[in-house]
Design a protein around this motif. Structure first.
Motif, short mmCIF file in Angstrom:
data_model
loop_
_atom_site.label_atom_id
_atom_site.label_comp_id
_atom_site.label_asym_id
_atom_site.label_seq_id
_atom_site.Cartn_x
_atom_site.Cartn_y
_atom_site.Cartn_z
N HIS A 157 17.15 6.29 -6.88
CA HIS A 157 16.16 5.56 -6.10
C HIS A 157 14.82 5.55 -6.83
O HIS A 157 14.41 6.56 -7.40
N ARG A 158 14.17 4.40 -6.75
CA ARG A 158 12.83 4.28 -7.32
C ARG A 158 11.91 3.69 -6.25
O ARG A 158 12.23 2.66 -5.66
N VAL A 159 10.78 4.34 -6.02
CA VAL A 159 9.87 3.97 -4.94
C VAL A 159 8.61 3.32 -5.49
O VAL A 159 8.07 3.76 -6.51
N VAL A 160 8.16 2.27 -4.83
CA VAL A 160 6.86 1.67 -5.13
C VAL A 160 6.09 1.60 -3.82
O VAL A 160 6.66 1.38 -2.75
N GLU A 161 4.79 1.83 -3.91
CA GLU A 161 3.95 1.79 -2.71
C GLU A 161 2.69 1.01 -3.01
O GLU A 161 2.04 1.25 -4.03
N THR A 162 2.38 0.07 -2.15
CA THR A 162 1.21 -0.78 -2.36
C THR A 162 -0.03 -0.15 -1.74
O THR A 162 0.07 0.75 -0.91
N PRO A 163 -1.22 -0.59 -2.13
CA PRO A 163 -2.44 -0.10 -1.48
C PRO A 163 -2.41 -0.44 0.01
O PRO A 163 -1.66 -1.30 0.45
N LYS A 164 -3.24 0.24 0.78
CA LYS A 164 -3.30 0.01 2.21
C LYS A 164 -3.54 -1.46 2.51
O LYS A 164 -4.37 -2.10 1.89
N GLY A 165 -2.75 -2.00 3.45
CA GLY A 165 -2.84 -3.42 3.78
C GLY A 165 -3.60 -3.68 5.06
O GLY A 165 -4.13 -2.76 5.70
N GLU A 166 -3.62 -4.95 5.44
CA GLU A 166 -4.43 -5.37 6.59
C GLU A 166 -3.61 -6.01 7.69
O GLU A 166 -4.14 -6.75 8.52
N ILE A 167 -2.30 -5.76 7.73
CA ILE A 167 -1.49 -6.26 8.83
C ILE A 167 -1.82 -5.43 10.07
O ILE A 167 -1.92 -4.21 10.02
N GLY A 168 -2.04 -6.09 11.19
CA GLY A 168 -2.43 -5.40 12.40
C GLY A 168 -3.78 -4.74 12.20
O GLY A 168 -4.71 -5.32 11.64
N GLU A 169 -3.88 -3.49 12.62
CA GLU A 169 -5.12 -2.73 12.47
C GLU A 169 -5.04 -1.79 11.27
O GLU A 169 -5.74 -0.78 11.20
N GLY A 170 -4.20 -2.14 10.32
CA GLY A 170 -3.99 -1.34 9.12
C GLY A 170 -2.51 -1.16 8.87
O GLY A 170 -1.73 -1.00 9.81
N SER A 171 -2.09 -1.21 7.60
CA SER A 171 -0.66 -1.15 7.30
C SER A 171 -0.41 -0.48 5.95
O SER A 171 -1.32 -0.31 5.14
N ARG A 172 0.84 -0.10 5.74
CA ARG A 172 1.29 0.39 4.44
C ARG A 172 2.64 -0.24 4.17
O ARG A 172 3.43 -0.50 5.10
#
Length: 229
Positions: A157-172
């Motif tokens: 398994h290889r994981v990627v994570e994006t910077p904090k997003g703006e869906i709703g009141e904050g997202s990941r």
């Protein structure tokens, strides 16, 4: 007791859902969960009513499930799969601050499917501060790659994570690419915060993309906003 809300466990949830595995029957909704008694968040039934009704191109795989988070059938299946899973980095399967969800929070879940693909939406009632911790949680650098074994089945398994997003009141948004023999699959998770609730969208399959997962998360947010006061 808390249920881990980490990529490994979310991956297990997707796998358990995709396999359609049986398991203990989830308890029906009755009584009042602690979060509801405290006047925080929504009841499980209110969250059930706020679930997506349809997803274009997919069919609903089963009736929505609602109750305490730990009683949901998909969550129970994931917990069993996790117990059977051996990690090459055991530390990546441990809970940590901001990475847990109490099993007794009100929750509702629904899954949609098409050939080789599943979409699972989960809504959990919780205070804004707890939901914010979930959105702010991050995968440790040494857990961005790991291996698992379930019986004789092994996977990388290889994981990627994006910077904090703006869906709703904050997202990941977290993505996991999995290789097991000749099979290649991808799982994308979008965790976002609403008013007094936390939502997750899990998109699993060989052609799953971040763009589609985030589009579904926005659709989830828009629909829930119409239903929840």
């Amino acid at each position: 007791m808390a249920q881990r809300l980490l990529p490994i466990v979310l991956l297990s949830t997707a796998a358990a859902t995709a396999c359609g595995g049986g398991g203990e029957r989830a308890r029906p909704v009755h009584g009042t969960a602690p979060a509801e008694i405290a006047g925080v968040g929504y009841t499980a039934d209110e969250l059930r009513q706020a679930l997506l009704v349809h997803v274009p191109g997919y069919r609903r795989a089963s009736e929505p499930d609602a109750g305490e988070y730990g009683t949901l059938k998909a969550v129970q299946n994931a917990a069993r799969l996790q117990r059977d899973t051996v990690l090459d980095k055991p530390q990546c399967g441990t809970s940590r601050p901001g990475g847990t969800v109490d099993t007794d929070v009100p929750a509702a879940l629904v899954t949609f499917a098409k050939k080789g693909m599943t979409v699972t939406e989960t809504l959990m009632g919780m205070p804004a501060a707890d939901a914010e911790k979930q959105v702010n949680a991050r995968v440790p650098p040494d857990c961005l790659t790991f291996r698992t074994r379930v019986g004789s089945h092994r996977a990388d398994h290889r994981v990627v994570e994006t910077p904090k997003g703006e869906i709703g009141e904050g997202s990941r948004t977290v993505g996991v690419a999995t290789v097991s023999g000749a099979a290649h699959t991808r799982t994308w998770y979008v965790v976002f915060r609403g008013r007094h609730y936390l939502a997750t969208i899990t998109l699993y399959g060989p052609t799953a993309t971040r763009a589609e997962a985030e589009r579904l998360a926005r659709a989830s947010r828009a629909h829930a906003t119409k239903i929840l006061p």
